[in-house]
Design a protein around this motif. Structure first.
Motif, PDB file in Angstrom:
ATOM      1  N   VAL A  61       0.854  -1.182   0.000  1.00  0.00           N
ATOM      2  CA  VAL A  61       0.000   0.000   0.000  1.00  0.00           C
ATOM      3  C   VAL A  61       0.891   1.233   0.000  1.00  0.00           C
ATOM      4  N   LEU A  62       0.696   2.101  -0.996  1.00  0.00           N
ATOM      5  CA  LEU A  62       1.421   3.365  -1.105  1.00  0.00           C
ATOM      6  C   LEU A  62       0.404   4.490  -1.047  1.00  0.00           C
ATOM      7  N   LEU A  63       0.624   5.440  -0.135  1.00  0.00           N
ATOM      8  CA  LEU A  63      -0.247   6.598   0.021  1.00  0.00           C
ATOM      9  C   LEU A  63       0.491   7.857  -0.407  1.00  0.00           C
ATOM     10  N   TRP A  64      -0.220   8.764  -1.077  1.00  0.00           N
ATOM     11  CA  TRP A  64       0.311  10.088  -1.400  1.00  0.00           C
ATOM     12  C   TRP A  64      -0.390  11.096  -0.514  1.00  0.00           C
ATOM     13  N   ALA A  65       0.383  12.050   0.009  1.00  0.00           N
ATOM     14  CA  ALA A  65      -0.179  13.047   0.918  1.00  0.00           C
ATOM     15  C   ALA A  65       0.446  14.409   0.661  1.00  0.00           C
ATOM     16  N   ALA A  66      -0.258  15.439   1.108  1.00  0.00           N
ATOM     17  CA  ALA A  66       0.232  16.816   1.006  1.00  0.00           C
ATOM     18  C   ALA A  66      -0.027  17.508   2.332  1.00  0.00           C
ATOM     19  N   ILE A  67       0.888  18.398   2.690  1.00  0.00           N
ATOM     20  CA  ILE A  67       0.722  19.184   3.916  1.00  0.00           C
ATOM     21  C   ILE A  67       1.282  20.575   3.688  1.00  0.00           C
ATOM     22  N   ASP A  68       0.593  21.576   4.208  1.00  0.00           N
ATOM     23  CA  ASP A  68       1.056  22.967   4.162  1.00  0.00           C
ATOM     24  C   ASP A  68       2.029  23.148   5.321  1.00  0.00           C
ATOM     25  N   ARG A  69       3.312  23.189   5.013  1.00  0.00           N
ATOM     26  CA  ARG A  69       4.341  23.271   6.052  1.00  0.00           C
ATOM     27  C   ARG A  69       4.427  24.637   6.714  1.00  0.00           C
ATOM     28  N   GLU A  94      -3.991   6.662  -3.349  1.00  0.00           N
ATOM     29  CA  GLU A  94      -3.431   5.401  -2.859  1.00  0.00           C
ATOM     30  C   GLU A  94      -3.192   4.463  -4.034  1.00  0.00           C
ATOM     31  N   LEU A  95      -2.239   3.580  -3.838  1.00  0.00           N
ATOM     32  CA  LEU A  95      -1.967   2.498  -4.777  1.00  0.00           C
ATOM     33  C   LEU A  95      -1.922   1.229  -3.931  1.00  0.00           C
ATOM     34  N   VAL A  96      -2.746   0.248  -4.289  1.00  0.00           N
ATOM     35  CA  VAL A  96      -2.820  -1.010  -3.543  1.00  0.00           C
ATOM     36  C   VAL A  96      -2.645  -2.139  -4.545  1.00  0.00           C
ATOM     37  N   VAL A  97      -1.553  -2.903  -4.407  1.00  0.00           N
ATOM     38  CA  VAL A  97      -1.272  -3.987  -5.355  1.00  0.00           C
ATOM     39  C   VAL A  97      -0.780  -5.220  -4.612  1.00  0.00           C
ATOM     40  N   ARG A  98      -1.055  -6.359  -5.195  1.00  0.00           N
ATOM     41  CA  ARG A  98      -0.611  -7.647  -4.645  1.00  0.00           C
ATOM     42  C   ARG A  98       0.245  -8.366  -5.679  1.00  0.00           C
ATOM     43  N   GLU A  99       1.141  -9.186  -5.159  1.00  0.00           N
ATOM     44  CA  GLU A  99       1.952 -10.089  -5.971  1.00  0.00           C
ATOM     45  C   GLU A  99       2.654  -9.385  -7.137  1.00  0.00           C
ATOM     46  N   GLN A 100       3.284  -8.262  -6.796  1.00  0.00           N
ATOM     47  CA  GLN A 100       4.086  -7.502  -7.747  1.00  0.00           C
ATOM     48  C   GLN A 100       5.493  -7.357  -7.172  1.00  0.00           C
ATOM     49  N   THR A 101       6.484  -7.377  -8.038  1.00  0.00           N
ATOM     50  CA  THR A 101       7.848  -7.148  -7.581  1.00  0.00           C
ATOM     51  C   THR A 101       8.022  -5.673  -7.229  1.00  0.00           C
ATOM     52  N   THR A 102       9.092  -5.382  -6.525  1.00  0.00           N
ATOM     53  CA  THR A 102       9.368  -3.992  -6.163  1.00  0.00           C
ATOM     54  C   THR A 102       9.476  -3.127  -7.412  1.00  0.00           C
ATOM     55  N   GLN A 103      10.173  -3.598  -8.438  1.00  0.00           N
ATOM     56  CA  GLN A 103      10.302  -2.796  -9.662  1.00  0.00           C
ATOM     57  C   GLN A 103       8.941  -2.565 -10.328  1.00  0.00           C
ATOM     58  N   GLU A 104       8.090  -3.574 -10.326  1.00  0.00           N
ATOM     59  CA  GLU A 104       6.741  -3.405 -10.900  1.00  0.00           C
ATOM     60  C   GLU A 104       5.937  -2.377 -10.107  1.00  0.00           C
ATOM     61  N   HIS A 158      -2.551  -3.215   6.633  1.00  0.00           N
ATOM     62  CA  HIS A 158      -1.536  -2.747   5.683  1.00  0.00           C
ATOM     63  C   HIS A 158      -1.681  -1.260   5.348  1.00  0.00           C
ATOM     64  N   ALA A 159      -2.868  -0.826   4.998  1.00  0.00           N
ATOM     65  CA  ALA A 159      -3.073   0.595   4.705  1.00  0.00           C
ATOM     66  C   ALA A 159      -2.883   1.429   5.970  1.00  0.00           C
ATOM     67  N   CYS A 160      -3.351   0.906   7.104  1.00  0.00           N
ATOM     68  CA  CYS A 160      -3.181   1.622   8.370  1.00  0.00           C
ATOM     69  C   CYS A 160      -1.703   1.735   8.740  1.00  0.00           C
TER      70      CYS A 160
END
Length: 187
Positions: free
Chosen positions: A25-33, A45-55, A173-175
């Motif tokens: 699970v990969l999350l994208w976020a933004a914050i006003d610093r 978000e990107l949620v994928v199973r059974e993929q290599t790191t390069q994929e 996983h997402a949490c």
């Protein structure tokens, strides 16, 4: 990467929980610093199973191009991703770094990370500093399903008290990706 939206300077970042049979699970976020009370905005978000790191790296780049997301200034990850793979001798985090991503890890036990997420959900003064875009359906479902076992479940001792470990039942996983992100943003 930082972009300016009006007078605001936005820092883009991400959080990732690595998996293979269990999802990555990969999350994208933004914050006003520039604003200390600015909410952390989870925008995709990107949620994928059974993929290599390069994929997964390739899918992340495709997602950024499709959604016009800038490359995150950093991606917060589980420190376990620093372990070398027994077959390749290279860690998952090293592969992301070789692909041009800045990876951050922060050693932290589960409970302080969960408390950091809770603080963003609602501070003592009632302020909410975590917002999740509705397109992040997997993360929303995961947060609704994240739970602890019944009191007689597995526990570990921490700081002289009893700490109940959250269930590892698919909602984690997402949490966990969110926990890594918030732990690194708030440190």
């Amino acid at each position: 990467a930082q972009i300016h939206i009006g007078a605001k300077r936005v820092t883009w970042c991400g959080g990732i929980d690595f998996g293979f049979r269990a999802p990555t699970v990969l999350l994208w976020a933004a914050i006003d610093r520039d604003s200390p009370d600015a909410p952390l905005l989870i925008v995709d978000e990107l949620v994928v199973r059974e993929q290599t790191t390069q994929e997964i790296i390739d899918l992340a780049r495709q997602r950024m191009a499709l959604r016009r997301l800038p490359q995150p200034e950093f991606i917060a990850a589980d420190p376990a991703g620093l372990a070398c793979n027994e077959h390749s001798g290279v860690s998952t985090i090293a592969l992301w770094r070789r692909a041009g991503f800045t990876m951050r890890t922060c050693a932290s036990s589960i409970e302080p990370g969960i408390l950091a997420v809770r603080r963003r959900l609602k501070r003592a003064d009632g302020t909410v500093t975590l917002q999740i875009h509705r397109r992040c359906e997997h993360l929303i479902r995961a947060m609704q399903g994240y739970r602890y076992p019944a009191p007689r479940g597995r526990s570990v001792m921490a700081n002289g008290g009893r700490l109940i470990v959250p269930l590892k039942d698919g909602f984690d996983h997402a949490c966990d990706a969110l926990r890594y992100l918030i732990t690194n943003v708030d440190r």
